[in-house]
Scaffold this motif. Sequence first.
Motif, PDB file in Angstrom:
ATOM      1  N   ARG A  53       0.825  -1.201   0.000  1.00  0.00           N
ATOM      2  CA  ARG A  53       0.000   0.000   0.000  1.00  0.00           C
ATOM      3  C   ARG A  53       0.864   1.258   0.000  1.00  0.00           C
ATOM      4  N   THR A  54       1.975   1.194   0.731  1.00  0.00           N
ATOM      5  CA  THR A  54       2.874   2.345   0.760  1.00  0.00           C
ATOM      6  C   THR A  54       3.421   2.643  -0.630  1.00  0.00           C
ATOM      7  N   LEU A  55       3.775   1.583  -1.361  1.00  0.00           N
ATOM      8  CA  LEU A  55       4.281   1.781  -2.723  1.00  0.00           C
ATOM      9  C   LEU A  55       3.218   2.411  -3.611  1.00  0.00           C
ATOM     10  N   ARG A  56       1.976   2.030  -3.417  1.00  0.00           N
ATOM     11  CA  ARG A  56       0.906   2.549  -4.267  1.00  0.00           C
ATOM     12  C   ARG A  56       0.493   3.959  -3.872  1.00  0.00           C
ATOM     13  N   ARG A  57       0.431   4.212  -2.565  1.00  0.00           N
ATOM     14  CA  ARG A  57      -0.189   5.446  -2.101  1.00  0.00           C
ATOM     15  C   ARG A  57       0.783   6.400  -1.416  1.00  0.00           C
ATOM     16  N   GLY A  58       2.024   5.943  -1.162  1.00  0.00           N
ATOM     17  CA  GLY A  58       2.953   6.788  -0.419  1.00  0.00           C
ATOM     18  C   GLY A  58       2.688   6.689   1.069  1.00  0.00           C
ATOM     19  N   ARG A  59       3.588   7.221   1.869  1.00  0.00           N
ATOM     20  CA  ARG A  59       3.448   7.138   3.312  1.00  0.00           C
ATOM     21  C   ARG A  59       2.366   8.080   3.816  1.00  0.00           C
ATOM     22  N   THR A  60       1.765   7.694   4.924  1.00  0.00           N
ATOM     23  CA  THR A  60       0.680   8.515   5.476  1.00  0.00           C
ATOM     24  C   THR A  60       1.216   9.709   6.258  1.00  0.00           C
ATOM     25  N   GLY A  61       2.440   9.592   6.777  1.00  0.00           N
ATOM     26  CA  GLY A  61       2.971  10.646   7.643  1.00  0.00           C
ATOM     27  C   GLY A  61       2.417  10.584   9.054  1.00  0.00           C
ATOM     28  N   LEU A  62       1.735   9.488   9.387  1.00  0.00           N
ATOM     29  CA  LEU A  62       1.140   9.317  10.714  1.00  0.00           C
ATOM     30  C   LEU A  62       1.860   8.202  11.464  1.00  0.00           C
ATOM     31  N   VAL A  63       2.106   8.424  12.741  1.00  0.00           N
ATOM     32  CA  VAL A  63       2.706   7.422  13.615  1.00  0.00           C
ATOM     33  C   VAL A  63       1.809   7.273  14.832  1.00  0.00           C
ATOM     34  N   ALA A  64       1.573   6.049  15.263  1.00  0.00           N
ATOM     35  CA  ALA A  64       0.762   5.804  16.456  1.00  0.00           C
ATOM     36  C   ALA A  64       1.663   5.644  17.677  1.00  0.00           C
ATOM     37  N   LEU A  65       1.279   6.258  18.777  1.00  0.00           N
ATOM     38  CA  LEU A  65       1.926   6.060  20.075  1.00  0.00           C
ATOM     39  C   LEU A  65       0.881   5.466  21.008  1.00  0.00           C
ATOM     40  N   VAL A  66       1.117   4.235  21.449  1.00  0.00           N
ATOM     41  CA  VAL A  66       0.156   3.518  22.288  1.00  0.00           C
ATOM     42  C   VAL A  66       0.748   3.363  23.683  1.00  0.00           C
ATOM     43  N   VAL A  67       0.089   3.959  24.687  1.00  0.00           N
ATOM     44  CA  VAL A  67       0.592   3.927  26.058  1.00  0.00           C
ATOM     45  C   VAL A  67      -0.501   3.438  26.999  1.00  0.00           C
ATOM     46  N   PRO A  68      -0.127   2.938  28.173  1.00  0.00           N
ATOM     47  CA  PRO A  68      -1.148   2.458  29.114  1.00  0.00           C
ATOM     48  C   PRO A  68      -1.990   3.581  29.699  1.00  0.00           C
ATOM     49  N   GLU A  69      -1.335   4.681  30.090  1.00  0.00           N
ATOM     50  CA  GLU A  69      -2.029   5.756  30.804  1.00  0.00           C
ATOM     51  C   GLU A  69      -1.504   7.107  30.326  1.00  0.00           C
ATOM     52  N   ILE A  70      -2.292   7.816  29.587  1.00  0.00           N
ATOM     53  CA  ILE A  70      -1.837   9.117  29.111  1.00  0.00           C
ATOM     54  C   ILE A  70      -1.815  10.137  30.237  1.00  0.00           C
ATOM     55  N   LEU A  94      -0.475  10.032  16.462  1.00  0.00           N
ATOM     56  CA  LEU A  94      -1.797   9.690  16.989  1.00  0.00           C
ATOM     57  C   LEU A  94      -1.591   8.925  18.290  1.00  0.00           C
ATOM     58  N   ILE A  95      -2.201   9.378  19.369  1.00  0.00           N
ATOM     59  CA  ILE A  95      -1.978   8.771  20.683  1.00  0.00           C
ATOM     60  C   ILE A  95      -3.195   7.954  21.101  1.00  0.00           C
ATOM     61  N   ASP A  96      -2.940   6.730  21.548  1.00  0.00           N
ATOM     62  CA  ASP A  96      -4.013   5.865  22.040  1.00  0.00           C
ATOM     63  C   ASP A  96      -3.647   5.371  23.432  1.00  0.00           C
ATOM     64  N   GLN A  97      -4.664   5.107  24.235  1.00  0.00           N
ATOM     65  CA  GLN A  97      -4.492   4.656  25.613  1.00  0.00           C
ATOM     66  C   GLN A  97      -5.140   3.298  25.790  1.00  0.00           C
ATOM     67  N   THR A  98      -4.428   2.370  26.456  1.00  0.00           N
ATOM     68  CA  THR A  98      -4.960   1.019  26.641  1.00  0.00           C
ATOM     69  C   THR A  98      -5.444   0.749  28.058  1.00  0.00           C
ATOM     70  N   ASP A  99      -5.076   1.590  29.026  1.00  0.00           N
ATOM     71  CA  ASP A  99      -5.354   1.328  30.446  1.00  0.00           C
ATOM     72  C   ASP A  99      -4.727   0.020  30.919  1.00  0.00           C
ATOM     73  N   GLY A 100      -3.726  -0.471  30.186  1.00  0.00           N
ATOM     74  CA  GLY A 100      -3.103  -1.733  30.554  1.00  0.00           C
ATOM     75  C   GLY A 100      -4.021  -2.918  30.406  1.00  0.00           C
ATOM     76  N   ASP A 101      -5.081  -2.775  29.600  1.00  0.00           N
ATOM     77  CA  ASP A 101      -6.056  -3.850  29.405  1.00  0.00           C
ATOM     78  C   ASP A 101      -5.551  -4.810  28.332  1.00  0.00           C
ATOM     79  N   ALA A 102      -5.509  -6.106  28.653  1.00  0.00           N
ATOM     80  CA  ALA A 102      -4.925  -7.095  27.745  1.00  0.00           C
ATOM     81  C   ALA A 102      -5.659  -7.157  26.411  1.00  0.00           C
ATOM     82  N   GLU A 103      -6.982  -7.141  26.442  1.00  0.00           N
ATOM     83  CA  GLU A 103      -7.737  -7.259  25.188  1.00  0.00           C
ATOM     84  C   GLU A 103      -7.534  -6.033  24.307  1.00  0.00           C
ATOM     85  N   ARG A 104      -7.475  -4.873  24.921  1.00  0.00           N
ATOM     86  CA  ARG A 104      -7.250  -3.662  24.130  1.00  0.00           C
ATOM     87  C   ARG A 104      -5.841  -3.656  23.547  1.00  0.00           C
ATOM     88  N   GLU A 105      -4.869  -4.106  24.330  1.00  0.00           N
ATOM     89  CA  GLU A 105      -3.508  -4.191  23.809  1.00  0.00           C
ATOM     90  C   GLU A 105      -3.422  -5.179  22.650  1.00  0.00           C
TER      91      GLU A 105
END
Length: 333
Positions: A53-70, A94-105
Amino acid sequence: MNPKLRDVAEHAGVSVRTVSNVVNGFRYVAPATRERVQASIDALGYRPNMAARTLRRGRTGLVALVVPEIDSPYFAELAARTVRIAERRGLTVLIDQTDGDAEREKHLLHGRRSQLVDGVLFSPWAVPPAELAARTDTVPLVLLGEHDGAAGVDHVAIDNVAAAREATGHLLATGRRRIAALGIQPRSLNATARQRLAGYRRALAEAGVAAEPDLEVPVRRLHRADGHRAMLELLDRAERPDAVFCFTDELALGALRAAADRGVAVPEDLALVGFDDIEDGRFSVPALTTVSPDKDRIAELALDRLAAEPGPPRSIVAPHRLLVRGTSVTPPG
């Protein structure tokens, strides 16, 4: 082997083009068809080939940061630094929070949102090693912090054993001998606490001080209230510790409040050392001695790994230093 678009198309009874339209969010797909295709995607465990997909569309310029507790000061400060450094590189975080929950992780680990980003910086607390080994998503992943079973996955962390050894060694050098370790998490799959305990024990052994199991204190969470509660229990014992190495600054700040509540002088009667160098510790009274991970360097190294060419996973050690302040030494005069 990962399922392909054609496998999903055959399973759903539609064309490959229709599956592609659903995957790419094309709006002109009948709701019933979209639902059927999504059910097949879920059933087969299909994940988009991000390299193609990157080859077809180029990079999105977005990076995800996933942490337990923001709202944890450490993760908030790390996130702020990551955002600033990423911006200088033309990236959006883009920042996401998991609350240390196994299913969300697990949900995030296996790429349910990874089609949106070029890479994921992930600080897991609850996923078992088997989940890391079983990851099939092709989006680059870098773990932040130590994790048992992390071989085969890029990760960036400080040397927690060395840092804890240095912090405990500092307390020993001030003449303390009954040093408690506050922050053990026996039910956590995150290796950080175990490594800090190992460093603490190593420093005691090198000084010829016998480790005392009753001074190794578990906590449910790593928050101020947990440190306060655990410190009160230690101070209410017949034989108190004369120093405490706390596995986070939040625990140390809670312990500092408990000492004040019991009328215990810090550092004269009780020395405290924390870990993380959060801003609050610089303004406590006394100011908190702490291990300071280089958060800027952690962010830089992690973003470097996301941008690197594919290759063997690496374990990268970021720098740290011990900042000696008022909770562990009495000022001269």
